[in-house]
Design an enzyme around this catalytic site. Structure first.
Site, PDB file in Angstrom:
ATOM      1  N   ASP A  47       0.780  -1.239   0.000  1.00 10.98           N
ATOM      2  CA  ASP A  47       0.000   0.000   0.000  1.00 10.98           C
ATOM      3  C   ASP A  47       0.813   1.291   0.000  1.00 10.98           C
ATOM      4  O   ASP A  47       0.238   2.374   0.003  1.00 10.98           O
ATOM      5  CB  ASP A  47      -0.940   0.030   1.213  1.00 10.98           C
ATOM      6  CG  ASP A  47      -0.191   0.088   2.547  1.00 10.98           C
ATOM      7  OD1 ASP A  47       1.042  -0.055   2.538  1.00 10.98           O
ATOM      8  OD2 ASP A  47      -0.849   0.277   3.588  1.00 10.98           O
ATOM      9  N   ARG A 238      -3.937   5.413   5.900  1.00 14.66           N
ATOM     10  CA  ARG A 238      -4.259   5.094   4.517  1.00 14.66           C
ATOM     11  C   ARG A 238      -5.366   6.001   4.008  1.00 14.66           C
ATOM     12  O   ARG A 238      -5.822   6.915   4.679  1.00 14.66           O
ATOM     13  CB  ARG A 238      -4.674   3.620   4.435  1.00 14.66           C
ATOM     14  CG  ARG A 238      -3.523   2.622   4.510  1.00 14.66           C
ATOM     15  CD  ARG A 238      -3.313   1.999   3.148  1.00 14.66           C
ATOM     16  NE  ARG A 238      -4.590   1.473   2.676  1.00 14.66           N
ATOM     17  CZ  ARG A 238      -5.056   0.246   2.938  1.00 14.66           C
ATOM     18  NH1 ARG A 238      -4.319  -0.589   3.634  1.00 14.66           N
ATOM     19  NH2 ARG A 238      -6.238  -0.145   2.501  1.00 14.66           N
ATOM     20  N   TYR A 246       0.978  -2.546  11.822  1.00 19.48           N
ATOM     21  CA  TYR A 246       1.924  -3.662  11.824  1.00 19.48           C
ATOM     22  C   TYR A 246       2.240  -3.959  13.284  1.00 19.48           C
ATOM     23  O   TYR A 246       2.688  -3.075  14.022  1.00 19.48           O
ATOM     24  CB  TYR A 246       3.212  -3.287  11.086  1.00 19.48           C
ATOM     25  CG  TYR A 246       3.083  -3.202   9.592  1.00 19.48           C
ATOM     26  CD1 TYR A 246       3.204  -4.336   8.798  1.00 19.48           C
ATOM     27  CD2 TYR A 246       2.861  -1.981   8.964  1.00 19.48           C
ATOM     28  CE1 TYR A 246       3.109  -4.261   7.415  1.00 19.48           C
ATOM     29  CE2 TYR A 246       2.755  -1.894   7.587  1.00 19.48           C
ATOM     30  CZ  TYR A 246       2.874  -3.037   6.812  1.00 19.48           C
ATOM     31  OH  TYR A 246       2.768  -2.961   5.452  1.00 19.48           O
ATOM     32  N   PRO A 327       8.198  -5.584   5.184  1.00 21.45           N
ATOM     33  CA  PRO A 327       7.516  -4.407   4.628  1.00 21.45           C
ATOM     34  C   PRO A 327       7.712  -3.136   5.448  1.00 21.45           C
ATOM     35  O   PRO A 327       7.093  -2.122   5.141  1.00 21.45           O
ATOM     36  CB  PRO A 327       6.042  -4.841   4.663  1.00 21.45           C
ATOM     37  CG  PRO A 327       5.960  -5.729   5.847  1.00 21.45           C
ATOM     38  CD  PRO A 327       7.284  -6.444   5.942  1.00 21.45           C
TER      39      PRO A 327
END
Length: 622
Positions: A47, A238, A246, A327
């Site tokens: 993302d 987002r 996370y 990530p």
């Protein structure tokens, strides 16, 4: 059994495959893309788009939609254990630490929306994804004459249609000139051609959850790195109100979800367990989740690079098929798409007959070195992130200062702005004086942005927007001050004749390529001496004032159109512009900067070194 020929077959329609598919389609290449999924990603997955990747999107005309639909992440906050328990904020800092970034922020948007941007762009060029289809076998010719022939289709792939109706043949054979495996970390293509993934797996297990929270945590809309007594946590805001968390699992929890084969068993857990970790990690702040979780997963951090990225320069792999890592620094999708961005123009040039097949060797040379650097960085960064925080009881833990220093030191790498390719036929120092000609331009790095003014009408332009990813090499001529008659104007006139005249280097090479039989289909028919501008584009940037310069002062041989002449001056509002020569370290004698089709600096030359310009291109175009 149905059989067909295609110039490029792409297996996998994730970010790497779609970046390549869109670029090939825009270049007019005969390309086909297949994917096993019946539709694009609906939620979750990757993302984050880094500043350099936003610039790449811009070069394909896709950045406006990306920025409009996504969330911009400008700030980062850092939390550590508080003396009395819970966490406390130790500071905030810019999320991007790359001074020359055109877009000094990250964009976060779920992978499905990013894929949609590519899919819609591909449709405008008549390309759609064939789904659901899986490859069953791949065979590469062992005949050197066939491998080296520009007209052969030496790769045979058998495909199976998963939705074939009863009574229909579910298989077909595709004969391809080139195949790109962009089919993810468990790549069928990589395994089928015998490449291995070399590296190691850590003991760190993390969970990811996307949801819309209710919270009193003050930095919920900033990127957050949190070292808490309950484990480490990262917050990524987002699009809309969505937030990604996370969350690091404890050693006991990790043992619970790892099966006997060392893989994650998601049936042992659920998103509710992750949300409980989030509540503990954010104390004394509160967080609740009134809406349904949008997506979640668990993963083990592993760092691996494929043993090779190319088989006989006919089959290539890109993205997660050739490198995997954590990530945390937001590199996965960015690295994947930039693999494709690096490869597409090279295959296109070879298909058109503009370049020798040896050009394709630079893909693995450049991107595998980058992937290895990425893995080395990721080992350090993920260890810092997953390590225990420094407290009164644990003086050997990770301190805030140590983490912040790493965050800022690696900024050029994580943003993509500081990536530099090693010397090669397409990134060459051809002059011992190159560092003095343009002292702030580094060969092998992307061309930095600058505002310059179009000489004919004083309209300001961002230099990056004059360097689109249209497969052409850009030759930027910083002419110096040529407004008056004198030595500098004579030097430019000599360059124009030797480089762009009828017998000039660019004219000769460009027309030669267009006249080759293989170039006719892709590039069209040569209709005038300026047809070489299909292969190269020359931009001139003069030194002077918009009030007094004339675009007609530039020799006609160099000017394919009046809109290709600029001046390094401030725009009419008096805010931007006028700093290109200074920022790039170019003096009054000017410079010639070769920019590759992917936006990276290929070489830097003096105006007098037309022979160097010839040497650069003839190395891989002859």
């Amino acid at each position: 059994m149905k059989e067909s020929n295609v110039d490029v077959l792409i297996i996998g329609a994730g970010p790497a495959g779609l970046m390549a598919s869109n670029a090939f389609a825009a270049a007019g290449v005969n390309v086909r893309v297949v994917d096993k999924r019946p539709s694009k990603v609906a939620a979750g997955q990757a993302d984050g788009i880094q500043p350099r990747t936003i610039e790449v999107f811009q070069s394909y005309g896709l950045a406006d939609r990306l920025i409009r639909e996504g969330n911009q992440m400008h700030f980062a906050a850092f939390y550590n254990p508080a003396p009395g328990g819970g966490i406390t904020r130790d500071g905030r800092a810019p999320d991007v630490t790359a001074p020359t970034a055109r877009f000094p922020f990250e964009v976060t948007l779920h992978q499905g929306a990013i894929e949609a941007i590519f899919i819609d762009s591909m449709k405008s060029n008549g390309l759609q994804i064939d789904r659901p289809i899986v490859p069953e076998s791949i065979e590469v010719s062992g005949d050197d004459s066939e491998l080296n022939s520009p007209d052969s289709y030496p790769v045979k792939v058998v495909l199976r249609h998963l939705d074939a109706q009863e009574g229909e043949s579910g298989t077909e054979v595709v004969h391809a000139k080139y195949v790109l495996g962009a089919d993810g970390a468990h790549s069928w293509v990589r395994n089928a051609i015998g490449f291995t993934m070399d590296g190691e797996q850590t003991d760190y297990v993390w969970g990811v959850v996307d949801m819309v929270p209710t919270t009193d945590f003050p930095d919920i809309r900033n990127r957050c790195a949190i070292h808490s007594p309950s484990g480490s946590c990262m917050i990524i805001p987002r699009e809309g109100d969505v937030v990604r968390l996370y969350l690091q699992l404890s050693n006991e929890d990790a043992k619970e979800v790892i099966n006997a084969k060392g893989r994650i068993d998601r049936t042992k857990w659920g998103p509710d367990r992750l949300l409980e970790i989030a509540k503990r990690s954010l104390q004394p702040f509160t967080i609740s989740f009134p809406k349904e979780v949008e997506w979640w997963t668990l993963y083990i951090i592993g760092q691996r690079v494929a043993s090779s990225f190319s088989l006989k320069e006919r089959v290539f792999i890109a993205g997660d098929a050739c490198h995997t890592h954590s990530p945390k620094a937001g590199q996965g999708m960015n690295a994947s798409m930039n693999d494709s961005h690096n490869l597409v123009w090279k295959i296109t040039h070879v298909l058109r007959g503009w370049a020798h097949r040896s050009l394709l060797k630079t893909y693995e040379f450049e991107r595998r070195k980058y992937a290895q650097d990425l893995i080395n960085f990721d080992k350090k960064f993920s260890a810092l992130f997953s390590g225990k925080p420094r407290t009164e009881d644990n003086q050997d833990g990770v301190s805030h200062e140590e983490f912040l220093e790493a965050f800022q030191t690696f900024g050029g790498f994580t943003s993509g702005i500081g990536i530099q390719y090693l010397p090669s036929p397409i990134s060459r120092v051809l002059s011992e004086n190159a560092s003095n000609i343009a002292s702030n331009l580094n060969i092998g790095t992307r061309m930095p942005p600058q505002i310059i003014i179009r000489a004919a009408d004083a309209r300001p332009f961002e230099l990056h927007d004059l360097l689109p990813s249209d497969t052409r090499f850009k030759v930027i001529v910083f002419s110096g001050d040529i407004n008056e008659l004198g030595a500098q104007k004579d030097r430019l006139a000599h360059f124009a004749s030797a480089a762009c005249g009828e017998d000039g280097v660019l004219s000769r090479l460009g027309v030669k390529k267009l006249l080759s039989g293989r170039a006719q289909g892709a590039a069209g028919t040569v209709t005038s001496r300026k047809s070489w501008t299909t292969v190269f584009e020359v931009l001139t940037v003069m030194k002077g004032k918009k009030e007094t310069v004339n675009y007609t002062s530039v020799p006609a041989e160099m000017v394919s159109h009046w809109s290709k002449v600029f001046v390094d001056d401030i725009e009419i509002k008096g805010i931007n512009g006028g700093k290109a020569y200074e920022s790039f370290g170019i003096g009054f004698e000017g410079a010639v900067v070769v920019v590759r089709p992917d936006g990276y600096i290929g070489s830097v030359l003096s105006l007098d070194d037309v022979q160097g310009l010839s040497d650069y291109f003839e190395t891989f175009m002859s």
